[in-house]
Write an enzyme that holds these catalytic residues in place. Structure first.
Site, short mmCIF file in Angstrom:
data_model
loop_
_atom_site.label_atom_id
_atom_site.label_comp_id
_atom_site.label_asym_id
_atom_site.label_seq_id
_atom_site.Cartn_x
_atom_site.Cartn_y
_atom_site.Cartn_z
N SER A 149 1.07 -1.23 0.06
CA SER A 149 -0.02 -0.02 0.01
C SER A 149 0.82 1.19 -0.16
O SER A 149 2.23 1.25 0.21
CB SER A 149 -1.02 -0.05 1.25
OG SER A 149 -1.45 1.30 1.48
N TYR A 162 -3.37 -0.63 9.84
CA TYR A 162 -3.07 -0.92 8.66
C TYR A 162 -1.57 -0.49 8.19
O TYR A 162 -1.23 -1.13 7.25
CB TYR A 162 -4.18 -0.04 7.80
CG TYR A 162 -4.20 -0.29 6.42
CD1 TYR A 162 -4.86 -1.45 5.69
CD2 TYR A 162 -3.51 0.66 5.71
CE1 TYR A 162 -4.81 -1.67 4.65
CE2 TYR A 162 -3.46 0.34 4.28
CZ TYR A 162 -4.06 -0.55 3.49
OH TYR A 162 -4.22 -0.92 2.39
#
Length: 257
Positions: A149, A162
């Site tokens: 990501s 996350y």
């Protein structure tokens, strides 16, 4: 001796296991790999998207298998890899796609939310890679492709687990790449930038963050899912045999600024 021709991107005869491969970006990965000749095996917590994904993969001329399983459960990775091998006889490509994101302010972040995200995004990825590597090592070949990501590189002040998990994905990609190189297994990752999906629609439509993100991207546009398909095929194919331990940002240049 290394060579390069049109078949360097072919995945004919290969079997790809994709976690969460029937929804969102995972579905695009399933489509892309099947388009280039790979048979597909999908493990997911629900059967959502199975029927549509099956039709597309079979229309691409490939076989597909499914397992409904929560991959955060103990023993899930072993059960999943065994199911792939039972159906197809081998496993050549693993795409660790399944993931989740939970948001909250720093002082209000819940312990259980930390655990949920870490369990799926990082711990399940570790175990799935470990089980797949056992099969691939015996074959002396394989590709493991993790999904990182922008938060593999940046902070995320509302998405602590996350961000931690995606930094961890980058670390595991490097560690597995180093450890498995002797078995001719390449381990790499994709880091999608800001991609137009149903999951990011609220962010796209946000009157403040939407234009802010768009203005930060040198190309001036959010990406679309199809733009991740070529990089996925490259990392899964013979064309990337001398590439390992890399996380490839597909972000329109977002990280440049």
């Amino acid at each position: 001796m290394a060579y390069f021709d049109q078949n360097s991107f072919s995945l004919k005869g290969k079997v790809a296991l994709i976690t969460g491969g029937a929804e969102g970006l995972g579905k695009n990965y399933s489509i892309a790999l099947s388009l280039y000749g790979a048979d597909i095996f999908i493990v997911s917590r629900t059967q959502k998207g199975w029927e549509e994904t099956q039709k597309i993969v079979e229309d691409n001329g490939q076989k597909i298998g499914f397992l409904q399983k929560d991959i955060t459960e103990p023993g899930a990775a072993k059960e999943t890899v065994a199911a792939v091998v039972k159906q197809f006889g081998h496993l050549d490509i693993l795409v660790n796609n399944a993931g989740m994101q939970l948001r909250n302010d720093v002082l209000d972040f819940k312990d259980e939310d930390w655990q949920k995200v870490i369990n799926l995004n990082l711990t399940a990825l570790y175990y799935m890679s470990h089980e797949a590597a056992k099969v691939m090592a015996g074959q002396k070949s394989g590709k493991i492709i993790n999904i990182g990501s922008m938060q593999s590189y940046r902070a995320g002040k509302f998405i602590f687990p996350y961000t931690a998990s995606k930094h961890g994905v980058l670390g595991l990609t490097k560690a597995y790449a180093d450890a498995l190189a002797e078995y001719n297994i390449q381990v790499n990752a994709l880091a999608p930038g800001y991609i137009k999906t149903n999951m990011t629609k609220a962010l796209q439509d946000d009157p403040v963050r939407g234009p802010e993100i768009k203005g930060h991207i040198p190309s001036g546009e959010w990406g679309v899912p199809e733009q991740l398909m070529g990089p996925m095929v490259f990392l899964a194919s013979q064309a990337s045999d001398y590439v390992t331990g890399v996380m490839l940002p597909v972000d329109g240049g977002y990280l440049l600024r």
